[in-house]
Scaffold this motif. Structure first.
Motif, short mmCIF file in Angstrom:
data_model
loop_
_atom_site.label_atom_id
_atom_site.label_comp_id
_atom_site.label_asym_id
_atom_site.label_seq_id
_atom_site.Cartn_x
_atom_site.Cartn_y
_atom_site.Cartn_z
N ILE A 101 -5.83 1.60 1.30
CA ILE A 101 -4.85 2.64 1.60
C ILE A 101 -4.33 3.25 0.30
CG2 ILE A 101 -4.17 1.67 3.82
CD1 ILE A 101 -1.54 0.81 2.45
N LEU A 102 -4.08 4.53 0.37
CA LEU A 102 -3.54 5.27 -0.76
C LEU A 102 -2.02 5.12 -0.74
CD1 LEU A 102 -4.44 7.23 -3.00
CD2 LEU A 102 -4.17 9.07 -1.35
N ILE A 103 -1.43 4.81 -1.90
CA ILE A 103 0.02 4.65 -2.00
C ILE A 103 0.52 5.40 -3.22
CG2 ILE A 103 0.00 2.40 -0.84
CD1 ILE A 103 0.39 1.16 -3.69
N ASP A 104 1.85 5.57 -3.28
CA ASP A 104 2.46 6.19 -4.46
C ASP A 104 2.43 5.21 -5.63
OD1 ASP A 104 3.03 8.20 -2.68
OD2 ASP A 104 5.19 7.92 -2.73
N ASP A 105 3.05 4.03 -5.43
CA ASP A 105 3.14 3.05 -6.51
C ASP A 105 3.52 1.69 -5.96
OD1 ASP A 105 2.95 2.16 -9.10
OD2 ASP A 105 4.65 3.30 -9.87
N ILE A 106 3.29 0.67 -6.78
CA ILE A 106 3.70 -0.69 -6.47
C ILE A 106 5.14 -0.88 -6.95
CG2 ILE A 106 3.26 -3.14 -6.94
CD1 ILE A 106 1.05 -1.85 -5.31
N SER A 107 5.98 -1.48 -6.12
CA SER A 107 7.37 -1.72 -6.50
C SER A 107 7.61 -3.15 -6.93
CB SER A 107 8.29 -1.37 -5.33
OG SER A 107 8.14 -0.01 -5.00
#
Length: 161
Positions: A101-107
């Motif tokens: 899955i495409l995500i913005d960023d890891i937190s």
């Protein structure tokens, strides 16, 4: 902590409390989501996508990881009808399916005990954003939604059939 290799090492370490479960927390469209870390195989930077015809718009195509193709889903399109910035991808373990899955960023990584997690009711008749959210918890003073990857896969399978 932004290094994906370090993040995966943290996920694999045994929790201090045997009753805790680790969750990979990430952002999509500015909101925090998570999956249990036991489902995650790899975190990678966005790379080349090979499009496939006749699929819903949120299935961008396949990405190649070590000569293995993974179907790439854009959860931003699926949930919000807006594409995610093409920054990072989460690749699930093969036991789940060959998907990413495409995500913005890891937190970060959140360790939660069962009593810290609020289980949510789902409507089995239709698919909405809330149907793919199975639980939530508070992490760093923000709400984090736990997604059900099997429910998301069910929606894709239903639309393709």
């Amino acid at each position: 902590m932004s290094d994906s290799a370090e993040m995966l090492e943290l996920m694999e370490e045994a929790p201090e409390d045997e009753n805790c479960e680790k969750f990979l927390v990430f952002s999509i469209m500015g909101k925090l989501y998570s999956f249990p870390s036991r489902l995650i195989g790899e975190i990678a930077l966005f790379d080349t996508v090979y499009p496939l015809p006749l699929l819903p718009p949120y299935v961008l195509g396949v990405v190649n990881r070590y000569s293995v193709p993974y179907a790439l889903f854009d959860i931003g399109i699926l949930f919000y009808q807006t594409p995610c910035p093409r920054k990072k991808i989460i690749i699930f373990k093969d036991e789940i399916d060959r998907i990413a899955i495409l995500i913005d960023d890891i937190s970060g990584i959140a360790e939660k005990r069962p009593h810290d997690i609020t289980i949510m009711e789902r409507n089995a008749d239709n698919f909405e954003l809330t149907d793919s959210v199975v639980a939530s918890f508070v992490w760093n003073e923000e709400n984090v939604f736990v997604l059900d990857i099997h429910r998301i896969l069910g929606k894709v399978t239903q639309e393709i059939s």
